[in-house]
Write a protein that holds these residues in place. Structure first.
Motif, PDB file in Angstrom:
ATOM      1  N   ALA A  12       0.817  -1.215   0.000  1.00 57.15           N
ATOM      2  CA  ALA A  12       0.000   0.000   0.000  1.00 57.15           C
ATOM      3  C   ALA A  12       0.842   1.253   0.000  1.00 57.15           C
ATOM      4  O   ALA A  12       1.943   1.288   0.507  1.00 57.15           O
ATOM      5  N   THR A  85      -5.060   3.356   4.927  1.00 55.45           N
ATOM      6  CA  THR A  85      -5.027   2.330   3.888  1.00 55.45           C
ATOM      7  C   THR A  85      -4.903   0.908   4.451  1.00 55.45           C
ATOM      8  O   THR A  85      -4.773  -0.048   3.685  1.00 55.45           O
ATOM      9  N   SER A  90      -4.806  -6.315   3.938  1.00 55.37           N
ATOM     10  CA  SER A  90      -3.529  -5.639   3.688  1.00 55.37           C
ATOM     11  C   SER A  90      -2.354  -6.583   3.914  1.00 55.37           C
ATOM     12  O   SER A  90      -2.401  -7.469   4.769  1.00 55.37           O
ATOM     13  N   GLN A 103       4.196   1.428   4.344  1.00 57.19           N
ATOM     14  CA  GLN A 103       3.718   2.312   3.292  1.00 57.19           C
ATOM     15  C   GLN A 103       4.655   3.481   3.157  1.00 57.19           C
ATOM     16  O   GLN A 103       5.250   3.870   4.146  1.00 57.19           O
ATOM     17  N   PRO A 104       4.882   4.110   2.086  1.00 60.95           N
ATOM     18  CA  PRO A 104       4.577   3.622   0.742  1.00 60.95           C
ATOM     19  C   PRO A 104       5.629   2.622   0.310  1.00 60.95           C
ATOM     20  O   PRO A 104       6.557   2.320   1.067  1.00 60.95           O
TER      21      PRO A 104
END
Length: 154
Positions: A12, A85, A90, A103-104
């Motif tokens: 994500a 997110t 996930s 993330q990212p």
């Protein structure tokens, strides 16, 4: 959590912690505003003077909920909100009984310890790759201080 969701890489994209200091001064780390119970857990987190061979630095504003080490700084924030997110499907990385959501996928990477009663966010600049080494050092401290959520909650 199912083992199929725990993979070595991140899926994500999301919020990157902004770090404004690269020298020897205080590191700008935004302070979180958690509820009282979360704040108490975070204040109990005993962080080391050295992390990944890097000396601890002052943060600005000064707070028991933030910490930084090295230059460029590795930054930690405790009591952050659940990552927007983060979802039940996930991709997570499990290191020494701590589930991390990264993330990212580009750099720097921000990892959040999830499935705990307080979320702990760690931003690791590329200089300190592999970032997992930093997470290995922090894991026992988080595990000893911040209890797990009930099974299946992230």
């Amino acid at each position: 959590m199912s083992t199929s969701r725990r993979t070595p890489f991140l899926a994500a994209a999301g919020l990157v912690l902004v770090l404004a200091a690269c020298g020897d001064g205080a590191v700008q780390v935004p302070v979180t505003q958690p509820d009282a119970a979360t704040r108490r857990l975070c204040e109990g987190l005993r962080l080391p003077e050295k992390l990944h061979g890097q000396q601890r630095r002052d943060t600005s504003p000064s707070s028991p909920l933030t910490a930084a080490w090295g230059s460029p700084p590795i930054a930690l924030r405790c009591g952050v909100p659940r990552p927007a997110t983060l979802h039940p499907t996930s991709q997570l990385v499990t290191i020494n009984r701590i589930d991390w959501f990264g993330q990212p996928v580009d750099r720097p990477v921000t990892f959040t310890a999830v499935a705990r009663q307080a979320y702990v966010e760690v931003t690791v600049p590329p200089k300190y790759n592999p970032a997992g080494d930093v997470l290995i050092e922090l894991g026992p401290l988080i595990e000893a201080t911040i209890p797990q959520k009930p099974e299946g909650q992230i």
